[in-house]
Enzyme design. Sequence first.
Site, short mmCIF file in Angstrom:
data_model
loop_
_atom_site.label_atom_id
_atom_site.label_comp_id
_atom_site.label_asym_id
_atom_site.label_seq_id
_atom_site.Cartn_x
_atom_site.Cartn_y
_atom_site.Cartn_z
N GLU A 79 0.68 -1.24 0.15
CA GLU A 79 0.01 -0.05 0.05
C GLU A 79 0.85 1.24 0.09
O GLU A 79 0.52 2.22 -0.47
CB GLU A 79 -0.98 0.14 1.17
CG GLU A 79 -0.26 0.28 2.46
CD GLU A 79 0.44 -0.59 3.13
OE1 GLU A 79 0.78 -0.56 4.42
OE2 GLU A 79 0.34 -1.71 2.63
N HIS A 133 0.00 -11.37 6.13
CA HIS A 133 -1.26 -11.44 6.76
C HIS A 133 -1.94 -12.74 6.60
O HIS A 133 -1.64 -13.98 7.13
CB HIS A 133 -2.07 -10.26 6.35
CG HIS A 133 -1.54 -8.96 6.77
ND1 HIS A 133 -0.90 -8.00 6.10
CD2 HIS A 133 -1.28 -8.27 8.04
CE1 HIS A 133 -0.75 -7.12 6.59
NE2 HIS A 133 -0.66 -7.32 8.02
N GLU A 161 -6.57 -7.07 13.66
CA GLU A 161 -5.34 -7.69 13.56
C GLU A 161 -4.53 -8.02 14.77
O GLU A 161 -3.94 -9.03 14.93
CB GLU A 161 -4.47 -6.94 12.61
CG GLU A 161 -3.12 -7.73 12.24
CD GLU A 161 -2.00 -6.71 11.09
OE1 GLU A 161 -1.07 -7.04 10.96
OE2 GLU A 161 -2.90 -5.83 10.67
#
Length: 257
Positions: free
Chosen positions: A122, A143, A242
């Site tokens: 990103e 992830h 997360e």
Amino acid sequence: MLVTRLEEYAAKYNHVKLERDDLGILVATMHTDGHDLVWGHDPEEELASLWEDIARDPENRVVVLTGSGETFIDKEGFGGMSVTPEMWHRIHFTGRRLIMSHLDIEIPMIAAINGPATIHSEIALLCDITLAAQTAVFADHPHFSNGLVPGDGIQVIYPLLMGFNRGRYMLLTGQHIPADEALSLGLINEVHTSADLMPRAMELARQLAAKPNLTLRSTRNLFSQQIRRMFQDNVGYGLMAEGLAAMDYWPSDDLGN
């Protein structure tokens, strides 16, 4: 606004080399000891602070962001670890700064993606113009494929750029997207040979730098406004989700697990 000057922060960062020409084009090259960047806490905190320094320096007019060696960000140095609430609070704070300070930069940003971008891609995709070498590959290694929630902004940028269904599929399956496919999906703007990548980035940077200062800054702000709202609403929550999963995945003895 607190003003900074390049001479005050150019030598401040161990993982980013900074060079600026007479047109105000700042080239930021990420690295670890002069080679491919190895991602970890230190590079993350440095970049979050660097965006703030760049934003406060009025002599910067365009940023070109690239990597060293053969990769953009494709290596990670965290290793095994135990996650505590205190540790995740630090990650949450830095993770939000990494995104929001990027979007607070008021000058155009060009990403010259010199190779695989499989960790924190990103950072590149939030730039206004994205160029990639033919060797570039886009993915999300850290992830969901490794049992963690993709909550640090990656869950916003891919669905935004390539469509919600394609973005979810990519994050859930660990899909790798080569440069040519990334171009067709709208993730990036141009694909070049490795030799042509930086010359093209600098050509575009010079075109942008020729525009009036307020035009550059106001246009970047205009483009960033809606994106900033999306990340403001979703990154903090995503990082908390997360962290909750990370404490289960990497339990800490201090928590009695």
